[in-house]
Motif scaffolding. Structure first.
Motif, PDB file in Angstrom:
ATOM      1  N   SER A   1      -0.906   7.736   3.527  1.00 22.71           N
ATOM      2  CA  SER A   1      -0.409   8.484   4.680  1.00 22.71           C
ATOM      3  C   SER A   1       0.947   9.089   4.326  1.00 22.71           C
ATOM      4  CB  SER A   1      -0.308   7.576   5.905  1.00 22.71           C
ATOM      5  OG  SER A   1       0.660   6.583   5.674  1.00 22.71           O
TER       6      SER A   1
ATOM      7  N   CYS B   1       2.950  -0.359   5.252  1.00 21.44           N
ATOM      8  CA  CYS B   1       2.425  -1.070   4.072  1.00 21.44           C
ATOM      9  C   CYS B   1       3.438  -2.066   3.524  1.00 21.44           C
ATOM     10  CB  CYS B   1       2.023  -0.084   2.978  1.00 21.44           C
ATOM     11  SG  CYS B   1       0.501   0.799   3.368  1.00 21.44           S
TER      12      CYS B   1
ATOM     13  N   CYS C   1      -1.529   3.557   1.095  1.00 20.88           N
ATOM     14  CA  CYS C   1      -2.474   3.984   2.135  1.00 20.88           C
ATOM     15  C   CYS C   1      -2.632   5.500   2.186  1.00 20.88           C
ATOM     16  CB  CYS C   1      -2.045   3.459   3.499  1.00 20.88           C
ATOM     17  SG  CYS C   1      -0.582   4.289   4.152  1.00 20.88           S
TER      18      CYS C   1
HETATM   19 ZN    ZN Z   1       1.202   2.985   3.461  1.00 16.53          ZN
END
Ligand code: ZN
Length: 191
Positions: free
Chosen positions: A8, A18, A6
């Motif tokens: 982040s 995730c 993702c």
């Molecule tokens: Zn992630």
């Protein structure tokens, strides 16, 4: 660092969010020759990109994350009347680490004692992308080094046709080992 999935910020290559969303394991079962059950935790297509890291710098970390989410959880819940052992296919180290040894290591628990470097393929031919026929014509010729316990869990990362596991089971049986079942991360045959 950034989460691989993702993007982040994360302390791990795959952020906790995730891991929960994408790496919560399922149980997929299939039987291979000699009626031995193979349990897998993911659909191959769902973690394909992660499995492809295995020959890169981050492969060690990704395989550890996958193993922690699946093999470790399985091992903690696994019960059996006595202590058994687990061994991995192809856990000889070629590029700094062995991805199947990582999986096997994560089975360590009250009832499972992993052992390493006990199943060596004399023929290092790669089955990746090869047909069932090719696999049958080019046996891996597994050699078993002796270890104490007889009841064994056999570990690999991916099951495709099942030829590798079938050959490994044959070699273990010749050495008087009993394979209770096999564990793999991902099954290619599941859609
Ligand atoms: Zn992630």
């Amino acid at each position: 660092m950034k989460c691989m999935l993702c993007e982040s910020l994360s302390f791990s290559h795959i952020c906790p969010n995730c891991q929960e969303t994408f790496l919560t394991p399922s149980i997929y079962k299939r039987k291979i020759l000699n009626n031995i059950e193979v349990i897998s935790f993911y659909k191959y297509k769902d973690i394909k990109d992660l499995l492809h890291t295995k020959h890169t710098d981050i492969g060690f970390y990704i395989y550890s994350i996958l193993a922690k989410n699946s093999f470790s959880k399985f091992a903690q819940e696994f019960d059996y009347p006595n202590l058994i052992t687990s061994i991995a296919v192809d856990d000889t180290i070629d590029s700094g680490y062995s991805h199947t040894a990582i999986l096997n290591k994560h089975l360590k628990s009250k009832k499972i004692k992993p052992v390493f470097n006990k199943l060596r393929a004399k023929n290092s031919v790669s089955y990746s992308g090869k047909s069932r026929e090719f696999r049958l014509l080019n046996p891996r010729e597994f050699e078993v080094s002796n270890y104490k316990m007889n009841n064994t869990i056999l570990v690999d990362d991916i099951i495709t046709t099942g030829s590798t596991l079938t050959q490994a089971i044959g070699s273990l049986q010749k050495s008087n080992k009993k394979v209770l079942f096999c564990l793999t991360l991902a099954d290619v045959s599941i859609n």
